[in-house]
Design an enzyme around this catalytic site. Structure first.
Site, PDB file in Angstrom:
ATOM      1  N   LYS A 183      -1.193  -5.319  13.865  1.00 58.66           N
ATOM      2  CA  LYS A 183       0.134  -5.332  13.386  1.00 58.66           C
ATOM      3  C   LYS A 183       1.005  -4.143  14.129  1.00 58.66           C
ATOM      4  O   LYS A 183       0.276  -3.220  14.336  1.00 58.66           O
ATOM      5  CB  LYS A 183       0.056  -4.924  11.925  1.00 58.66           C
ATOM      6  CG  LYS A 183       1.440  -4.776  11.333  1.00 58.66           C
ATOM      7  CD  LYS A 183       1.456  -4.276   9.953  1.00 58.66           C
ATOM      8  CE  LYS A 183       2.718  -3.809   9.320  1.00 58.66           C
ATOM      9  NZ  LYS A 183       2.630  -3.678   7.960  1.00 58.66           N
ATOM     10  N   ASP A 241       0.802  -1.194  -0.103  1.00 61.78           N
ATOM     11  CA  ASP A 241      -0.065   0.062  -0.090  1.00 61.78           C
ATOM     12  C   ASP A 241       0.863   1.390   0.007  1.00 61.78           C
ATOM     13  O   ASP A 241       0.361   2.288   0.242  1.00 61.78           O
ATOM     14  CB  ASP A 241      -0.889   0.021   1.284  1.00 61.78           C
ATOM     15  CG  ASP A 241      -0.213  -0.058   2.607  1.00 61.78           C
ATOM     16  OD1 ASP A 241       0.634  -1.139   2.613  1.00 61.78           O
ATOM     17  OD2 ASP A 241      -0.316   0.660   3.519  1.00 61.78           O
ATOM     18  N   TYR A 244       0.802   1.995  15.318  1.00 57.67           N
ATOM     19  CA  TYR A 244       2.255   2.219  15.294  1.00 57.67           C
ATOM     20  C   TYR A 244       2.366   3.578  16.577  1.00 57.67           C
ATOM     21  O   TYR A 244       1.709   4.371  16.431  1.00 57.67           O
ATOM     22  CB  TYR A 244       2.800   2.774  14.386  1.00 57.67           C
ATOM     23  CG  TYR A 244       2.896   1.786  13.181  1.00 57.67           C
ATOM     24  CD1 TYR A 244       3.848   0.684  13.097  1.00 57.67           C
ATOM     25  CD2 TYR A 244       2.163   1.746  12.043  1.00 57.67           C
ATOM     26  CE1 TYR A 244       3.932  -0.002  12.271  1.00 57.67           C
ATOM     27  CE2 TYR A 244       2.004   0.911  11.201  1.00 57.67           C
ATOM     28  CZ  TYR A 244       3.084  -0.208  11.017  1.00 57.67           C
ATOM     29  OH  TYR A 244       2.978  -1.013   9.998  1.00 57.67           O
ATOM     30  N   GLY A 256       6.636  -5.758   4.040  1.00 60.98           N
ATOM     31  CA  GLY A 256       6.684  -5.162   2.644  1.00 60.98           C
ATOM     32  C   GLY A 256       7.793  -4.724   2.206  1.00 60.98           C
ATOM     33  O   GLY A 256       8.466  -5.572   1.410  1.00 60.98           O
TER      34      GLY A 256
END
Length: 264
Positions: A178, A27, A147, A231
């Site tokens: 995540k 993304d 995060y 990623g």
């Protein structure tokens, strides 16, 4: 019926036997543009699918272009929020896709990104709450990328922040959370032990060696982690399919780091 629907969709992104997953977020284009590894989305997705990734995370506009192109089948997670590196508020994520759009596009799950400690955290939490409600209503699995990033955060990898982030994701209704890896199995166990839903680790910045990547993956799994959402360290790898296969051997087969390295 929504419960059955969520079960069916979860099986597309979470291995039924191991209850773990290997996700590849792609993304990044909205945030930083067409970076290396993501210029040709069909090739990028085919390569990680061939390596055995459970699902990819993409924005809505790329679904028709690349998802399940010419390669093996792979789960589809549509990302609902975004920001750009050009913004004066790059950490402030805003919703750019609806649940209805994601359902129409055939999503197996949706994801949302929240940066705790940012000045606009309250807006991101409000959006998270609304998407969580919609996900429960429609039986759609929800991946929450949480995060610790903001003015009050000294070190985003500090376990006191990361375990708070994971717990917040759980309490807000996410099905998978995540977060950053905290550096050691002992410290990451504090994260997983305080969160009753599967916790996967982010890959972070591009690493110097394959061993570094695989040791991080192994450490997180040993601490009770449910896999990865990596990623750049996958799609910018010289052999994306092979590094996914190596990561998957640790996540799903409990391979050692040395055994995983042999696959490369």
């Amino acid at each position: 019926m929504t419960f059955v629907g969520k079960q069916i969709r979860m099986e597309r992104i979470l291995n039924r036997k191991t209850r773990r997953t290997v996700l590849v977020p792609m993304d990044h284009g909205i945030s930083v543009g067409p970076i290396d590894g993501l210029q040709d989305m069909k090739t990028a997705i085919n390569s990680v699918a061939a390596g055995g990734a459970n699902a990819v995370v993409v924005h809505k506009g790329l679904v028709m272009e690349g998802h399940r192109g010419d390669g093996p089948d792979i789960g589809l997670i549509i990302h609902l929020s975004a920001s750009t590196s050009l913004s004066p508020f790059p950490n402030a994520k805003t919703l750019i896709c609806t649940m209805e759009e994601a359902i129409k596009l055939g999503a197996d799950a949706v994801s949302i990104h929240v940066n705790l400690g940012d000045g606009l955290e309250k807006d991101m939490l409000r959006d998270f709450g609304e998407i969580s409600y919609q996900a429960r209503t429609w039986g759609m699995p929800l991946l929450a990328m949480i995060y610790p990033r903001g003015e009050k955060i000294v070190d985003e990898y500090d376990v006191k922040y990361v375990k708070h982030a994971a717990r917040l994701g759980h309490e807000m209704g996410a099905d998978i959370v995540k977060v950053p890896y905290t550096g050691t199995p002992d410290s990451f166990y504090e994260v997983t032990s305080g969160c009753a839903v599967p916790v996967v680790i982010a890959g972070g910045a591009k690493m110097d060696s394959d061993r570094d990547i695989l040791e991080m993956v192994k450490g997180s799994v040993e601490a009770g982690g449910a896999g990865v959402s990596i990623g750049r360290n996958v799609f910018q790898h010289a052999s994306p399919g092979k590094i996914v296969r190596a990561i998957s051997s640790i996540v799903h087969d409990d391979a050692t780091v040395e055994q995983a390295l042999e696959l490369l």
